[in-house]
Design a protein around this motif. Structure first.
Motif, PDB file in Angstrom:
ATOM      1  N   VAL A  71       0.809  -1.221   0.000  1.00  0.00           N
ATOM      2  CA  VAL A  71       0.000   0.000   0.000  1.00  0.00           C
ATOM      3  C   VAL A  71       0.845   1.275   0.000  1.00  0.00           C
ATOM      4  O   VAL A  71       0.369   2.329  -0.420  1.00  0.00           O
ATOM      5  CB  VAL A  71      -0.995   0.021   1.176  1.00  0.00           C
ATOM      6  CG1 VAL A  71      -1.983  -1.114   1.060  1.00  0.00           C
ATOM      7  CG2 VAL A  71      -0.262  -0.033   2.513  1.00  0.00           C
ATOM      8  N   ASP A  72       2.099   1.198   0.458  1.00  0.00           N
ATOM      9  CA  ASP A  72       3.008   2.336   0.358  1.00  0.00           C
ATOM     10  C   ASP A  72       4.429   1.828   0.589  1.00  0.00           C
ATOM     11  O   ASP A  72       4.650   0.638   0.857  1.00  0.00           O
ATOM     12  CB  ASP A  72       2.657   3.461   1.345  1.00  0.00           C
ATOM     13  CG  ASP A  72       2.658   3.018   2.800  1.00  0.00           C
ATOM     14  OD1 ASP A  72       3.586   2.287   3.213  1.00  0.00           O
ATOM     15  OD2 ASP A  72       1.718   3.383   3.532  1.00  0.00           O
ATOM     16  N   GLU A  73       5.382   2.735   0.493  1.00  0.00           N
ATOM     17  CA  GLU A  73       6.793   2.354   0.549  1.00  0.00           C
ATOM     18  C   GLU A  73       7.173   1.656   1.846  1.00  0.00           C
ATOM     19  O   GLU A  73       8.024   0.759   1.870  1.00  0.00           O
ATOM     20  CB  GLU A  73       7.645   3.615   0.362  1.00  0.00           C
ATOM     21  CG  GLU A  73       9.135   3.377   0.328  1.00  0.00           C
ATOM     22  CD  GLU A  73       9.900   4.669   0.127  1.00  0.00           C
ATOM     23  OE1 GLU A  73      10.710   4.734  -0.810  1.00  0.00           O
ATOM     24  OE2 GLU A  73       9.676   5.620   0.916  1.00  0.00           O
ATOM     25  N   ALA A 127     -11.079  -3.278 -12.745  1.00  0.00           N
ATOM     26  CA  ALA A 127     -12.388  -2.630 -12.634  1.00  0.00           C
ATOM     27  C   ALA A 127     -12.965  -2.748 -11.232  1.00  0.00           C
ATOM     28  O   ALA A 127     -13.373  -1.748 -10.618  1.00  0.00           O
ATOM     29  CB  ALA A 127     -13.357  -3.246 -13.646  1.00  0.00           C
ATOM     30  N   ILE A 128     -13.002  -3.966 -10.703  1.00  0.00           N
ATOM     31  CA  ILE A 128     -13.657  -4.169  -9.404  1.00  0.00           C
ATOM     32  C   ILE A 128     -12.794  -3.649  -8.266  1.00  0.00           C
ATOM     33  O   ILE A 128     -13.326  -3.150  -7.260  1.00  0.00           O
ATOM     34  CB  ILE A 128     -14.025  -5.654  -9.221  1.00  0.00           C
ATOM     35  CG1 ILE A 128     -14.951  -6.100 -10.367  1.00  0.00           C
ATOM     36  CG2 ILE A 128     -14.706  -5.873  -7.881  1.00  0.00           C
ATOM     37  CD1 ILE A 128     -16.214  -5.240 -10.526  1.00  0.00           C
ATOM     38  N   MET A 129     -11.482  -3.712  -8.409  1.00  0.00           N
ATOM     39  CA  MET A 129     -10.615  -3.064  -7.423  1.00  0.00           C
ATOM     40  C   MET A 129     -10.933  -1.568  -7.351  1.00  0.00           C
ATOM     41  O   MET A 129     -11.093  -0.998  -6.268  1.00  0.00           O
ATOM     42  CB  MET A 129      -9.148  -3.269  -7.806  1.00  0.00           C
ATOM     43  CG  MET A 129      -8.167  -2.553  -6.883  1.00  0.00           C
ATOM     44  SD  MET A 129      -6.478  -2.470  -7.556  1.00  0.00           S
ATOM     45  CE  MET A 129      -6.701  -1.222  -8.859  1.00  0.00           C
ATOM     46  N   SER A 130     -11.047  -0.941  -8.526  1.00  0.00           N
ATOM     47  CA  SER A 130     -11.336   0.499  -8.577  1.00  0.00           C
ATOM     48  C   SER A 130     -12.722   0.798  -8.020  1.00  0.00           C
ATOM     49  O   SER A 130     -12.910   1.766  -7.262  1.00  0.00           O
ATOM     50  CB  SER A 130     -11.231   0.994 -10.028  1.00  0.00           C
ATOM     51  OG  SER A 130      -9.933   0.799 -10.546  1.00  0.00           O
ATOM     52  N   ALA A 131     -13.702  -0.034  -8.397  1.00  0.00           N
ATOM     53  CA  ALA A 131     -15.069   0.165  -7.909  1.00  0.00           C
ATOM     54  C   ALA A 131     -15.122   0.048  -6.384  1.00  0.00           C
ATOM     55  O   ALA A 131     -15.796   0.839  -5.709  1.00  0.00           O
ATOM     56  CB  ALA A 131     -16.007  -0.852  -8.552  1.00  0.00           C
ATOM     57  N   ALA A 132     -14.407  -0.921  -5.833  1.00  0.00           N
ATOM     58  CA  ALA A 132     -14.401  -1.106  -4.381  1.00  0.00           C
ATOM     59  C   ALA A 132     -13.704   0.062  -3.679  1.00  0.00           C
ATOM     60  O   ALA A 132     -14.121   0.494  -2.594  1.00  0.00           O
ATOM     61  CB  ALA A 132     -13.720  -2.429  -4.028  1.00  0.00           C
ATOM     62  N   ASP A 185     -10.597  -0.113   1.765  1.00  0.00           N
ATOM     63  CA  ASP A 185      -9.157   0.089   1.637  1.00  0.00           C
ATOM     64  C   ASP A 185      -8.630  -0.827   0.530  1.00  0.00           C
ATOM     65  O   ASP A 185      -9.347  -1.691   0.023  1.00  0.00           O
ATOM     66  CB  ASP A 185      -8.435  -0.154   2.968  1.00  0.00           C
ATOM     67  CG  ASP A 185      -8.548  -1.582   3.481  1.00  0.00           C
ATOM     68  OD1 ASP A 185      -8.549  -2.538   2.676  1.00  0.00           O
ATOM     69  OD2 ASP A 185      -8.644  -1.765   4.720  1.00  0.00           O
ATOM     70  N   LEU A 186      -7.364  -0.617   0.141  1.00  0.00           N
ATOM     71  CA  LEU A 186      -6.838  -1.322  -1.027  1.00  0.00           C
ATOM     72  C   LEU A 186      -6.764  -2.829  -0.815  1.00  0.00           C
ATOM     73  O   LEU A 186      -7.019  -3.606  -1.746  1.00  0.00           O
ATOM     74  CB  LEU A 186      -5.463  -0.765  -1.399  1.00  0.00           C
ATOM     75  CG  LEU A 186      -4.833  -1.350  -2.669  1.00  0.00           C
ATOM     76  CD1 LEU A 186      -5.716  -1.112  -3.888  1.00  0.00           C
ATOM     77  CD2 LEU A 186      -3.437  -0.769  -2.893  1.00  0.00           C
ATOM     78  N   ARG A 189      -9.161  -7.998  -2.527  1.00  0.00           N
ATOM     79  CA  ARG A 189      -9.820  -9.269  -2.192  1.00  0.00           C
ATOM     80  C   ARG A 189     -11.139  -9.376  -2.964  1.00  0.00           C
ATOM     81  O   ARG A 189     -11.461 -10.430  -3.527  1.00  0.00           O
ATOM     82  CB  ARG A 189     -10.074  -9.362  -0.688  1.00  0.00           C
ATOM     83  CG  ARG A 189     -10.520 -10.739  -0.207  1.00  0.00           C
ATOM     84  CD  ARG A 189     -10.677 -10.763   1.297  1.00  0.00           C
ATOM     85  NE  ARG A 189     -11.936 -10.169   1.701  1.00  0.00           N
ATOM     86  CZ  ARG A 189     -13.088 -10.846   1.823  1.00  0.00           C
ATOM     87  NH1 ARG A 189     -13.118 -12.151   1.569  1.00  0.00           N
ATOM     88  NH2 ARG A 189     -14.185 -10.239   2.217  1.00  0.00           N
ATOM     89  N   ILE A 190     -11.885  -8.283  -3.036  1.00  0.00           N
ATOM     90  CA  ILE A 190     -13.136  -8.273  -3.797  1.00  0.00           C
ATOM     91  C   ILE A 190     -12.830  -8.469  -5.286  1.00  0.00           C
ATOM     92  O   ILE A 190     -13.545  -9.198  -5.990  1.00  0.00           O
ATOM     93  CB  ILE A 190     -13.889  -6.953  -3.552  1.00  0.00           C
ATOM     94  CG1 ILE A 190     -14.286  -6.840  -2.073  1.00  0.00           C
ATOM     95  CG2 ILE A 190     -15.126  -6.851  -4.439  1.00  0.00           C
ATOM     96  CD1 ILE A 190     -14.820  -5.473  -1.678  1.00  0.00           C
TER      97      ILE A 190
END
Length: 314
Positions: free
Chosen positions: A232-234, A260-265, A271-272, A277-278
């Motif tokens: 999620v970050d450095e 697509a579904i990562m972005s939609a979630a 959270d990422l 997971r979705i």
């Protein structure tokens, strides 16, 4: 919900051909064909819309018959088009799909390779919007200049998701560097991640992807049957999110569905880690049937999340 999904990922008309194997050079192979259907950005946009998130196409369509077909299907999917049509038509892609689901494609270019900075600047971005730029559209130098410039100049209250494409090595290095300095979430598969790392190191020895992106930017690596890996970050560890049980029938569009579904979630406020997971659940549905269409519905995705596997009666 905090914003809209806006995609510059171009749409072409694809023709899938099912083959036993990829022919050697100078030889032929018999194929079973399916009906042509929209490919590329269409899968991503329609998957977001089916999940219940406003989806906007920011890639050019033309006046020709392929574009007419795509416009009708976008309208049916509930996707809004926010760019003006151009004289001409979108390109086409021939896709060779092998028995194990692996896919090799050959594509031609059309008006989708002619994005306009002026047209993109006319889009009224809102706080909380998420913009998706696909790496396949950066192969053309003119498109790369327009899209990387627009993406780099996005306001801070807009999330930028950049997906690396199979054509990663054909993208000018300066375009990668320009976008990577602004990206919020970079998503790619194993081969694409390895290739992009090699390209960056070739131009500047010792440079890795993490050295180019901002410290607070996230990296998502899609691992196929192993799911995906997220940092999620450095300063955060790499977290592997396992795939859900499914049978691989066809891998066409599985990456697009995951993006697509990562972005939609994310737009729904997850959270990422949870968003991925979705997205893994959606990808499991996509690979369990031939072609990326129809895209998974929210109810199908939720069922996989509950059951931890794809029910093949779906």
């Amino acid at each position: 919900m905090t914003g809209r999904f806006i995609s510059t990922d171009s749409i072409v008309l694809s023709l899938p051909l099912h083959v036993d194997h990829i022919p050697e050079r100078g030889t032929s192979v018999r194929a079973d064909s399916a009906m042509s259907r929209p490919g590329g950005g269409f899968t991503t946009l329609s998957a977001v819309a089916a999940y219940g998130i406003p989806a906007l196409l920011a890639s050019p369509l033309g006046t020709g018959p392929n574009s007419f077909t795509v416009r009708r299907q976008l309208a049916h999917a509930g996707v809004q088009i926010v760019t003006d049509e151009l004289v001409g038509d979108i390109g086409a892609a021939i896709m060779l799909v092998e028995n194990d689901g692996s896919t090799t494609s050959v594509a031609t270019s059309g008006v989708e390779s002619e994005p306009s900075r002026a047209a993109l600047d006319r889009i009224e971005l809102q706080e909380g919007d998420l913009v998706h730029i696909g790496g396949a559209d950066l192969v053309n130098e003119s498109s790369a200049r327009v899209l990387s410039g627009w993406g780099a100049d996005l306001p801070d209250d807009v999330t930028l998701v950049v997906s690396v494409s199979p054509a990663v090595e054909q993208v000018p290095v300066w375009a990668w560097r320009r976008l990577l300095k602004r990206v919020d979430v970079l998503t790619m598969n194993i081969r694409q991640a390895s290739t992009l790392s090699r390209i960056l190191a070739t131009t500047e020895p010792g440079t890795a992807i993490r050295h180019v992106i901002r410290p607070d930017a996230a990296i998502v690596r899609r691992l196929g049957v192993m799911g995906c890996e997220v940092q999620v970050d450095e300063n955060s560890p790499r977290v592997q999110i396992p795939a859900f049980d499914s049978i691989t029938v066809d891998t066409v569009g599985v990456g697009d569905t995951h993006i697509a579904i990562m972005s939609a979630a994310l737009l729904e406020g997850h959270d990422l880690i949870e968003a991925c997971r979705i997205a893994n659940a959606a990808a499991a549905v996509t690979i369990s049937h031939e072609s990326a269409l129809p895209v998974p519905t929210r109810s199908q995705i939720e069922e996989v999340l509950r059951e931890k596997r794809v029910k093949y009666s779906m």
